[in-house]
Design an enzyme around this catalytic site. Structure first.
Site, PDB file in Angstrom:
ATOM      1  N   HIS A 154       0.818  -1.222   0.000  1.00  0.00           N
ATOM      2  CA  HIS A 154       0.000   0.000   0.000  1.00  0.00           C
ATOM      3  C   HIS A 154       0.849   1.267   0.000  1.00  0.00           C
ATOM      4  O   HIS A 154       0.315   2.361  -0.237  1.00  0.00           O
ATOM      5  CB  HIS A 154      -0.933   0.026   1.215  1.00  0.00           C
ATOM      6  CG  HIS A 154      -2.002  -1.027   1.184  1.00  0.00           C
ATOM      7  ND1 HIS A 154      -2.831  -1.215   0.095  1.00  0.00           N
ATOM      8  CD2 HIS A 154      -2.373  -1.958   2.106  1.00  0.00           C
ATOM      9  CE1 HIS A 154      -3.667  -2.214   0.352  1.00  0.00           C
ATOM     10  NE2 HIS A 154      -3.399  -2.691   1.560  1.00  0.00           N
ATOM     11  N   HIS A 182      -6.883  -6.980  -0.567  1.00  0.00           N
ATOM     12  CA  HIS A 182      -6.839  -5.551  -0.874  1.00  0.00           C
ATOM     13  C   HIS A 182      -5.955  -5.295  -2.092  1.00  0.00           C
ATOM     14  O   HIS A 182      -4.901  -5.929  -2.245  1.00  0.00           O
ATOM     15  CB  HIS A 182      -6.281  -4.756   0.314  1.00  0.00           C
ATOM     16  CG  HIS A 182      -7.022  -4.980   1.590  1.00  0.00           C
ATOM     17  ND1 HIS A 182      -6.452  -5.584   2.688  1.00  0.00           N
ATOM     18  CD2 HIS A 182      -8.303  -4.683   1.934  1.00  0.00           C
ATOM     19  CE1 HIS A 182      -7.346  -5.654   3.667  1.00  0.00           C
ATOM     20  NE2 HIS A 182      -8.468  -5.121   3.226  1.00  0.00           N
ATOM     21  N   ASP A 208      -4.072 -10.539  -2.991  1.00  0.00           N
ATOM     22  CA  ASP A 208      -4.396  -9.997  -1.678  1.00  0.00           C
ATOM     23  C   ASP A 208      -5.865  -9.598  -1.691  1.00  0.00           C
ATOM     24  O   ASP A 208      -6.408  -9.246  -2.743  1.00  0.00           O
ATOM     25  CB  ASP A 208      -3.522  -8.772  -1.378  1.00  0.00           C
ATOM     26  CG  ASP A 208      -3.490  -8.438   0.109  1.00  0.00           C
ATOM     27  OD1 ASP A 208      -2.433  -8.642   0.732  1.00  0.00           O
ATOM     28  OD2 ASP A 208      -4.504  -7.974   0.648  1.00  0.00           O
TER      29      ASP A 208
END
Length: 331
Positions: free
Chosen positions: A126, A165, A163
């Protein structure tokens, strides 16, 4: 020659407060299960080095690196976003996690280890070029990829991101970089609330609805990832990939259906391309490709970790899981 197991005690010193899901116990849970399963007997231990500012600056802006290194609190916590916080040990841990990616790249591409697993935290996918978020500070995989490209001279890399996310940070760093093909699969509608619209022609993003099963996953890979990965393998992006005079061919994962989906394991002489794996939540680098698996719950983290390592050590995977060891990816 044994595979490399890269970690460091500093990675367990980073913490973001009581009950936070991205907690130091994750590393201990993975290590304990690898020990019980006997996988550590097939690996040589390495202490992760500290990533240098030069290595970090290949994936992040120099100003961001300087500001983050200077912003750690001397006590307590400093919030970076509502879910992400720094403690006095965060910077050291983050430098170790990024350094592990560099070390793994050096070991496998330098022929010093046939494979490597990096058991490190904080995670990274991220973290954007100039922003920490989503539990992530430096984008470990991006640092490793840029090191492979700029230092080792690889011409093509496939980043495979598994993932729940979307890896927005990796997409932010690599969009428009024709040397890197990023394939991401994630649950639609979750943090970071983007990814459905790819930001560059080198991005293949697949958002799946909640509770999508293995068939939907396989269809997404077959219909959307596979053509792009086959093109990369064929050298249609940036010509023929070569590293130290050898062509890099491809076969990064085998699903339960034994379908080849992309870039990376076989050389022209039939031997396996060296493989390195970097835990995100979790996260892995495989020679000329990278990918990600993840969870935070202790039992899920153990399962994720053991299956990733089994992928790195397929011979031992047969002992742990039966068959060729790859079907464990979809159990």
């Amino acid at each position: 020659m044994l595979a490399a197991f890269i970690t460091h005690a500093d990675c367990a010193r980073h913490e973001m407060g009581p009950q936070h899901p991205e907690c130091p116990e994750r590393l201990g849970a993975i290590h304990d299960l690898l020990l019980v399963k006997g996988l550590l007997d097939y690996m040589s231990p390495y202490d992760a080095p500290l990533a240098t500012p030069q290595q970090l600056a290949r994936a992040h802006s120099a100003m961001y690196v300087q500001e983050l290194l200077a912003s750690a609190p001397t006590q307590g916590h400093r919030q970076v976003d509502p879910d992400t916080a720094m403690c006095p040990h965060t910077v050291q841990a983050a430098l170790r996690a990024a350094g592990a990616a560099v070390q793994a790249t050096d070991l496998v591409l330098g022929g010093e280890a046939p494979a490597a697993f990096c058991c490190v935290r904080p995670p990274g996918h991220h973290a954007e070029r100039a922003a920490a978020m989503g539990f992530c500070f430096f984008n470990n995989v991006a640092v490793g990829i840029r090191h492979a490209l700029d230092v080792h001279g690889l011409q093509r890399v496939a980043l495979i991101d598994f993932d729940v996310h979307h890896g927005n940070g990796s997409e932010d760093i690599f969009r428009g970089d024709e040397r890197v093909l990023m394939c991401s699969i994630f649950e639609r509608g979750l943090y970071p609330f983007n990814g459905d619209q790819a930001t560059g022609p080198n991005m293949v993003n697949v958002g799946l609805p909640s509770r999508s099963g293995s068939e939907a996953f396989r269809a997404a890979v077959s219909d959307q990832w596979l053509p792009a990965l086959e093109a990369l393998r064929a050298g249609q992006r940036k010509g023929v990939a070569a590293h130290r005079g050898r062509n890099v061919l491809a076969q990064p994962l085998t699903l339960r259906t034994h379908q080849q989906i992309g870039v990376g394991d076989q050389r022209g002489n039939g031997h396996q391309l060296p493989t390195a794996t970097i835990l995100h939540k979790g996260q892995r680098q495989m020679g000329s490709r990278l990918g990600q698996f993840g969870s935070h719950h202790r039992n899920q983290v153990q399962t994720c970790g053991i299956k990733i390592v089994a992928r790195v050590l397929p011979v031992f995977a047969r002992k742990c899981f039966g068959g060729d060891g790859f079907e464990c990816l979809h159990e």
